[in-house]
Design a protein around this motif. Sequence first.
Motif: not given
Length: 974
Positions: A394-395, A430-433, A436-437
């Motif tokens: 995710e990071e 990632v669960r919620d891309p 995250a981006c």
Amino acid sequence: MGARAMVGRDAELHELRLLAAGAREGVGGAAVVTGEAGIGKSRLIAEFAAAERAAGMVVVVGHGVDLTGGHLPFATLSESLRDALRQLGVEDLGRLAPEACRTLGSLVPELSAPSELRRHAERADLTPAPDRVAVLGAAIHLLEAMAARRPVCWVVEDVQWVDPQTLDLLRVMGPAAESRPLVLVTSFRTPVLEPEAAAVLSDLVSRANAHPVRLVRLDEASARRQLRRVVGAELDPAVEDRILSLGEGLPLFVEHLAHEARVGTSSLPESLGAIVDGRLRRLGSRVTAMLEAAAVADGPVATTDLTRVVQAQAAEVDQAVDDAVTARVLEPTEAGRLRFVHALVKELVASRLPPTRRRRLERAWAETLEAASPADLATVVAVAHHRIAAGDAEEALGGFARAARLAARGGDSRLETSCLLRVHELWGAVRDPEAACGMGMVDLIYHLCVAAVAAEQREAVAQVVAAECEGPHLELDAITRLWLTMRLEQLEGRPPGTVGSLRSGEQTTRERATLLLEAPQGLVAMDALQLAGREARRFDGALAARLHRRGWEMARKVGGARARLRSEVFVGFDHLARVEPLAEARRLMSLEDEFAELPLADWSIVLESVVVGLVDAGCYEEATVQAEAALRRLQDPALSPRRYAGIALGLASARVELGDWAEAERWLEVVESSYAPARAEAAGLRLRIAVRRGSQPELPSYLDRVAPDLDRELDFVGQGHGLADLVAAFYAVGDVDAARRRLDALSGDPRDWWFAAVWPAVNAAARFEVAAQARTTDAVGARLVTRLDALCARFEWVAPAADAFRSEQAALLARSRGTDTVEDWVRAVEAWAGIGRSWDEAVCRVRLAETCSLAGDRDRSVDELRHAHAIACRLGAGPLEREVQVLGRSWGVSLPTVGRTEPRSTLTPLTPLTARERQVLELVADGSTNDDVARILVISPKTASVHVSRILAKLGAGNRTEAVAIARRSGLLP
């Protein structure tokens, strides 16, 4: 233990020093040092650098860094700039190139003026991303400024690991070094596996000024000398023989085996890995932990960073560092950082790390770097690489997305593409891309496609788009599916429509246009409209205008700065091409303030359109000024090849029409050598010059060779000026049927055509066909003249060039009917002269002279004939001059004979000689030997010999006599 020794490399060192000696005399060059890992490349370069620094040369060094996750942008250039800063100081560099230093402050803040430094410190969170083209251009300017004062050597080690941005700079500086007191020394570990590095290696080695230096393993005698010099004392003969047997002539291994023998190892290790393992055991866990952390870092490390990563006391880390340096595992750099004594040692330490320990260290480095410089592009990329290696998906996804945005702001399309590909790769992990981006999949695909096309990195992105056509991450409604299909066609270079379909590209595009014009507002529809508009320009200008207008309306509401700028260019193109090119060029120029935040790479699409508009309008001097200014901003074709080539072609076209054919050829050579897709258009301009010069007998064979490529470029609505050049060339070689066939192919509504592309073809045909009517009855030609005139009457073009074409067209039509007057041709002459097109002016002056003669005004007819003759002679326009001479003899008019050399053919361009090479060529033509040249020019005989060799290579000559003959035929010598 003695100092690190270099033996067996005297010849190679001498070759490098000869190169530096040439630079001190103004003749630079490039050396490419290759060899396997541990062969002694760095040692050789260090000896060379120390010797040349002692001799007064500025030697600046940078290194490529082996990163498992990718490259750090501008990393090697930044290191080189810091090295220059340490040696010369900020004040000295600032005086040499103040503007360049200000620009490079985005990489190395110390290069900025004090006020800039304060501003960066106060607004660290808003530090701008480095503009790729501007930064690399500034680096070129700074290196040239440094070399103008003192000879400079730029050393770049381990080019196989150098970042793509610095590779661009190497591509530029390699050939540039030839004409400057500048030496470029690079080293490559062989075999070279990375494609970009392999391309750079091939390019550098192929240059005329390149000196390949290949290092091989030492023979036994040399290895023995190295061993004894390293040890500094006698070894047991059996131990010595064992070391030489194990070392196999590899200097690095021999040196480390010698160290093991000196510290009393009971049995000598049989590999470098065994040596490293033994040293780590002897050093203990505290030092090993520090070395493991250093092995995971990106390049040389600061002790303070190591302290944070290993979470130890500073004193403990300092002691561990001292132990590692004593054990010949680490060594200090000139910048005060620490690095492994060799990349192989670092690789071996890293390879021993357990996966869990490696992930913890990667995470610690990410946190340390992020805390130190959160807004710096290189740091953001480095942190993202560490995050992905640590398994923090995710990071990592968020980091690569942020890096892509920073790269886009800096105009670095290649880095943007690579970062966005990483984002797509991590999307499903990632669960919620989107959270995250900060972008959705539609935004990701849009920016990925735009960046990939700009960076010419289409293949990998085409695979992504093809996968998304199956719907893993998108809801595929009709518009989205169509958009992905159109983007995939663009990336793969395919025409619109399904492969194997019976529907034509035009039919497919019309069907798509109907759907898209009714589509709801959004980024997908906006981009699809722009893509469809570009295809529609090939057959229906009005439809293209509707599509671009609708896309422009959407971009103003849903698009970012990049999308809005592109829409301005697309919507303006229809107006520029079909109606008022001058007004559109002015409008585009007025947009600079609105889009000031965009990098030069994005803004260059406007610069290209402005130059094209000015050329099409007939404002050739203004186009020249704008093009030269734009090319200075872009600095070099390697930094932005597509736009640089487009602007350079516009400049060449302007110079052709102004009669400056030599300057046009110079820019055509630049285009042809830097951007292959533009070669067809360059060939058209070469045809234009050749027709006007009369480059026989090369013209027919050259025409046969390039006609297929130019025919493919013929899109009468929106693409290419090749039609006029082909028509004029076919008429010039007597293939009237081929010229007429291309004119007969014109169909559709003339108001949809690109007038600046079509009208010159109509003009060339009208000139030939009307002249032919005076000699013989030709019903086909007469019908063609009538048809072409009817087409011209429907053109709505508004521009100074349009006025000139209209004036001559009216005079030609009147002549075809036998009703032309002196006033008709005076208007044509004045119109062409008014926009500086002296060749066209001279052509019309001949017609004016004929008309005056028929009207009984002999004095004026002779004056006009002589005026036309003077212009033809000045331009070197052979066919026109011969026509004037024939007409003059038939009238009993004496015209002066102008002595001049045979014009060089435009169809076999020569590589341009430097100023120094032209001096040498002139001396060689006078019969001077190399020693004579050296004495007269106050250079060494070796340098004179190098100059002569380069001249022979550039002229394609086998010897000095042949070189002089070629130079005389080409106009390089009187």
